[in-house]
Design a protein around this motif. Sequence first.
Motif, short mmCIF file in Angstrom:
data_model
loop_
_atom_site.label_atom_id
_atom_site.label_comp_id
_atom_site.label_asym_id
_atom_site.label_seq_id
_atom_site.Cartn_x
_atom_site.Cartn_y
_atom_site.Cartn_z
N UNK A 171 1.08 -1.24 -0.17
CA UNK A 171 -0.10 -0.13 -0.10
C UNK A 171 0.91 1.38 -0.03
N UNK A 172 1.95 1.26 0.83
CA UNK A 172 2.71 2.29 0.87
C UNK A 172 3.33 2.50 -0.41
N UNK A 173 3.72 1.39 -1.01
CA UNK A 173 4.53 1.60 -2.19
C UNK A 173 3.61 2.21 -3.45
N UNK A 174 2.28 1.62 -3.43
CA UNK A 174 1.24 2.29 -4.33
C UNK A 174 0.99 3.85 -4.26
N UNK A 175 0.86 4.16 -2.77
CA UNK A 175 0.55 5.52 -2.59
C UNK A 175 1.84 6.45 -2.72
N UNK A 176 2.98 6.14 -2.77
CA UNK A 176 4.21 6.93 -2.88
C UNK A 176 4.37 7.00 -4.29
N UNK A 177 3.77 5.92 -5.18
CA UNK A 177 3.82 6.10 -6.67
C UNK A 177 2.84 7.20 -7.14
N UNK A 178 1.72 7.05 -6.80
CA UNK A 178 0.70 8.10 -6.88
C UNK A 178 0.64 9.43 -6.53
N UNK A 179 1.48 9.57 -5.26
CA UNK A 179 1.55 11.16 -5.10
C UNK A 179 3.01 11.39 -4.51
N UNK A 180 3.60 12.50 -5.00
CA UNK A 180 4.88 13.13 -5.03
C UNK A 180 4.96 13.46 -3.51
N UNK A 181 3.98 14.26 -2.79
CA UNK A 181 4.08 14.62 -1.61
C UNK A 181 4.31 13.51 -0.65
N UNK A 182 3.26 12.67 -0.84
CA UNK A 182 3.16 11.55 0.15
C UNK A 182 4.77 10.69 0.08
N UNK A 183 5.13 10.73 -1.12
CA UNK A 183 6.56 9.91 -1.53
C UNK A 183 7.46 10.63 -0.51
N UNK A 184 7.68 11.81 -0.56
CA UNK A 184 8.68 12.51 0.06
C UNK A 184 8.36 12.46 1.80
N UNK A 185 7.08 12.56 2.05
CA UNK A 185 6.84 12.29 3.57
C UNK A 185 7.28 11.03 3.88
N UNK A 186 7.08 10.08 3.23
CA UNK A 186 7.33 8.62 3.41
C UNK A 186 8.73 8.22 3.71
N UNK A 187 9.43 8.97 2.63
CA UNK A 187 10.62 8.60 2.34
C UNK A 187 11.48 8.77 3.86
N UNK A 188 11.14 9.86 4.67
CA UNK A 188 11.72 10.02 5.85
C UNK A 188 11.32 9.17 7.08
N UNK A 189 10.47 8.09 6.73
CA UNK A 189 9.76 7.22 7.74
C UNK A 189 10.43 5.89 7.71
N UNK A 190 10.81 5.66 9.08
CA UNK A 190 11.46 4.08 9.29
C UNK A 190 10.15 3.17 8.98
N UNK A 191 10.61 1.94 8.39
CA UNK A 191 9.39 1.25 8.13
C UNK A 191 8.62 0.64 9.45
#
Lengths: 229, 299
Positions: B99-119
Amino acid sequence: MNVDLIRLTNVKKTYNTGVTAIRDLNLRITKGDFVFIIGATGCGKSTLIKMLYREEKPTAGQILVGGIDVGKLRNGKVYKIRRKIGVVFQDFKLLEKSTVFENVAFALEIFGIPKDEIHAKVVKALDLVGLKDKITSYPDQLSGGQQQRVAIARAIVNGPKLLICDEPTGNLDKETSKEIMAVLNEINKLGTTIIMVTHDIDIVKEMDKRVIELDSGRVLNDFERGTYR
Amino acid sequence: MKTFRIIGRNIRDAFKGVFRNFSLSFASISCITITLIVVAVSMVLSENVNNFTLLVEKDVTIVAFIDNDLEEKKIDEIKKEISKMSNVEKYEYKSKQKITKEMMESSEVFDSIMKNWDSSENPIQNTFQVKVKDINKINDTADKIKKLDGITLVKYGEGMIEGLISTFSFIHKICIGAVVALILVTAFLISNTIKITISSRQREIGIMRLIGASNLNIRIPFIIEGLILGILGSIIPIVLTIYGYQKLYDHFGGHLFSDFIKLIKPVPFVYATSVVLLSIGILVGMFGSWRAVKKHLKI
Ligand SMILES: Nc1ncnc2c1ncn2[C@@H]1O[C@H](COP(=O)(O)OP(=O)(O)O)[C@@H](O)[C@H]1O
Ligand SMILES: [Mg+2]
């Protein structure tokens, strides 16, 4: 040799109004004959011939026409006997909006006969009744006698074994009636059995054929050829 | 060859019949035309509603959130339970990583936020995504899933979508009812037209019988006449459908009110509709005349 084309055995007809038009009638008509049916108005002449072409059904008794038990014919099969019988009426019964040719061809088209064959047969029939030159006319452009001849042509175009005529000269003057009788005589000579209802005693005398006289639905007299005077 | 000639004659006679009584025929044709226009409108409407409902139904998904601490074995058990439910069309397990991967692919904002998070910090939960067979029973199914052990939350398009769909299916049913009623009325009217045609031709029919026409000989031209009325009556509705719907579609740009309500693409929809209209016209015409002929052509 003398084969019966028509045989009625103990035939009775009572209409559902309660009127009995034919009472216990026995009759035989030989193939190739010309027969007159005479009698007072209301004595059952029309009823008798209507039963022959199955316009009416006998209440009792048996009617054989060309071996077919006409009284037993179901409604859906009536056309089978109609195709073997030609019928001519006092009022011609022509299609007013159709030409002479179309009126006669009408009887053949139903059966899916090829166009050129229809044409040949229609012309032959119209030639026989002496109307070959009126092919493109409409009924209202013809005299009564001519219209009746169209009706006769239509009745015989299919080559029926039996021709039934209900007062064919009833609307025509003496001279024209004679012409019609000449045409019918011609057709009879070619082998068609003819039954003709008439009131015209002169015609009957002149033609000198078998005469069946009805009275109140019974055969009153049955004169062999040449015995009616 | 013979059959061919007979058919040819019948068609000719039927055409003659149509034009001989043209005012009557015209009334029948108009009647079929009006009915078929209403049928066409109903069809366009109901088919679009139907299409939309199907699209929405396809989109409506129950999302069941799974407790992130749940063991693999437990998840398998839930999977088994869901698969046993009768209203479940299909289901899919989506791990939080997916889900995370899908969301990161669909939104740049989300992508940049999630990148900073540990799994391990990822707040997203593992889910089951369930599609149901009957959307009207989605409530029950969702409830059942909710009761399963290890499910924390169940979400689906509650309320609004079901309301919309049940409204649409109601409209759909009304359309079908109206169409059926109209078709019956038209058949009745055609039956009457042919009846008048028959009675105006009693003499001709009597003569036909006299010279040995069978019932079929007499009936077929009338039946074909009904068929011709049906075909003539469906011309205008078909033209209206083909051009009208295309115009409508272009006018609205393929969807109504919002992107949400998609219209059916005109091709091949309008052609399919036309075939249906023509068939209805022909059937109604033939049925109407068959009925009249059956009632009024008894020997
Ligand atoms: N369709 C009918 N219904 C009831 N009675 C009829 C019908 N046709 C004829 N009749 C009656 O049957 C009798 C014989 O009539 P019909 O056969 O026409 O006589 P004809 O032709 O000798 O003048 C008459 O009394 C007539 O009123
Ligand atoms: Mg009479």
